[in-house]
Design a protein around this motif. Sequence first.
Motif, PDB file in Angstrom:
ATOM      1  N   LEU A  75       1.036  -1.090   0.081  1.00  0.00           N
ATOM      2  CA  LEU A  75       0.013  -0.013   0.111  1.00  0.00           C
ATOM      3  C   LEU A  75       1.120   1.851   0.337  1.00  0.00           C
ATOM      4  O   LEU A  75       0.777   2.472  -0.859  1.00  0.00           O
ATOM      5  N   ARG A  76       2.453   1.075   0.909  1.00  0.00           N
ATOM      6  CA  ARG A  76       3.290   2.345   0.856  1.00  0.00           C
ATOM      7  C   ARG A  76       3.509   2.356  -0.739  1.00  0.00           C
ATOM      8  O   ARG A  76       3.957   3.496  -1.668  1.00  0.00           O
TER       9      ARG A  76
ATOM     10  N   LEU B 199      -2.386  10.115   5.373  1.00  0.00           N
ATOM     11  CA  LEU B 199      -2.179   8.632   5.385  1.00  0.00           C
ATOM     12  C   LEU B 199      -1.074   7.578   5.653  1.00  0.00           C
ATOM     13  O   LEU B 199      -1.730   6.492   6.039  1.00  0.00           O
ATOM     14  N   ASP B 200       0.089   8.548   5.939  1.00  0.00           N
ATOM     15  CA  ASP B 200       1.174   7.841   6.412  1.00  0.00           C
ATOM     16  C   ASP B 200       0.829   7.354   7.791  1.00  0.00           C
ATOM     17  O   ASP B 200       1.020   6.465   8.245  1.00  0.00           O
ATOM     18  N   ALA B 201      -0.408   8.415   8.470  1.00  0.00           N
ATOM     19  CA  ALA B 201      -0.634   7.912   9.801  1.00  0.00           C
ATOM     20  C   ALA B 201      -1.351   6.203   9.867  1.00  0.00           C
ATOM     21  O   ALA B 201      -0.899   5.904  10.271  1.00  0.00           O
ATOM     22  N   GLU B 202      -2.438   6.747   9.077  1.00  0.00           N
ATOM     23  CA  GLU B 202      -3.064   6.110   9.306  1.00  0.00           C
ATOM     24  C   GLU B 202      -2.212   4.046   8.969  1.00  0.00           C
ATOM     25  O   GLU B 202      -3.076   3.432   9.305  1.00  0.00           O
ATOM     26  N   LEU B 203      -1.939   4.738   7.933  1.00  0.00           N
ATOM     27  CA  LEU B 203      -1.442   3.054   7.587  1.00  0.00           C
ATOM     28  C   LEU B 203       0.321   2.422   8.159  1.00  0.00           C
ATOM     29  O   LEU B 203       0.537   1.278   8.773  1.00  0.00           O
ATOM     30  N   GLU B 204       0.600   3.560   9.387  1.00  0.00           N
ATOM     31  CA  GLU B 204       1.285   3.328  10.143  1.00  0.00           C
ATOM     32  C   GLU B 204       0.554   2.420  11.014  1.00  0.00           C
ATOM     33  O   GLU B 204       1.141   2.112  12.543  1.00  0.00           O
ATOM     34  N   THR B 205      -0.321   3.130  11.931  1.00  0.00           N
ATOM     35  CA  THR B 205      -1.084   2.362  12.949  1.00  0.00           C
ATOM     36  C   THR B 205      -2.650   1.872  12.678  1.00  0.00           C
ATOM     37  O   THR B 205      -3.437   1.943  13.637  1.00  0.00           O
ATOM     38  N   TYR B 206      -2.377   0.636  11.541  1.00  0.00           N
ATOM     39  CA  TYR B 206      -3.748   0.846  10.999  1.00  0.00           C
ATOM     40  C   TYR B 206      -4.188  -0.177  11.596  1.00  0.00           C
ATOM     41  O   TYR B 206      -5.476  -0.268  12.038  1.00  0.00           O
TER      42      TYR B 206
END
Length: 286
Positions: free
Chosen positions: A163-164, A184-191
């Motif tokens: 996804l990244r 978005l980076d925060a969402e992927l990091e803490t999914y």
Amino acid sequence: MHHRTFRPLTPEDLPWLDRCRDAAVHPFTALSPVSLVTWAETYGLTVAGEEDFFVVHSRHDRGYYAPVGNPEKCGAFLEEIRAEGKRTRLLYVTEPDARRMTEKGWKMFFRADLSEYIISSATLEGRPGFPVSENFQRKCRTFSRNFAGYRVTPITEDRMERLRAVSDHYLDAQETMPSDQAVLDAELETYDRLKLRGIILTMPDGREAFILGYENTPEMFTMTMTRHEPTLPPEITAVCIHEFAAVLGGKYPLINVEEDMGMDGLRRAKMLLSPMDLLKVYEVVL
């Protein structure tokens, strides 16, 4: 006197924020704990409170967001800032709360830029009797015809790197707001920690797109970011929204498709989804 020592808001605060918010009192809210956590860095959000009460301050908005939790402690906090005699702004206040506060001398202002258009999930699914705009239907039909056989699968933690990569390709090819990318980076990091959900659309040739979201209240789901390989046509966004609504399967009657932040482009896009209501947000000033 309640604790007024503000500190940065972090993903670890999410369980606390969730415990304090009573969705039965405010079933439809434009601002959720997940939204607060993911936008914390962009908006300079800090938090203070106790086990059953919290209040957020925004450096960007130069004011507080409405306190949440124990009604007595929320009221005491408002009385404390009132006693200071300084001009104070509270944002993301519901209409009933704002009207009650006018009885105590606060001035109430409707914030169209912070309000959100809400869409019926049945409309996005394309259920009979819930018509969506011809524009939205045409985009989905065209994409299905041109990319017959695309697959829809749930997002799992082991897909984060892919996804990244898709997100990076998208970012390299388009002009994207830095704040959007940070969220978005925060969402992927803490999914997993944020209990996000999402789907991946995989084309027959291997190109991919994805969309994320989260439960706002038991009645409403919020879809956040959509990203896709830049060589895919723009109608992929409509297809992601449609397919995600279908995967949710009517569990949530209402869907907020992205937080439009009052941006004209996003608002126009939302109007093509035949919104059923405007979730009104108010600011109160003392």
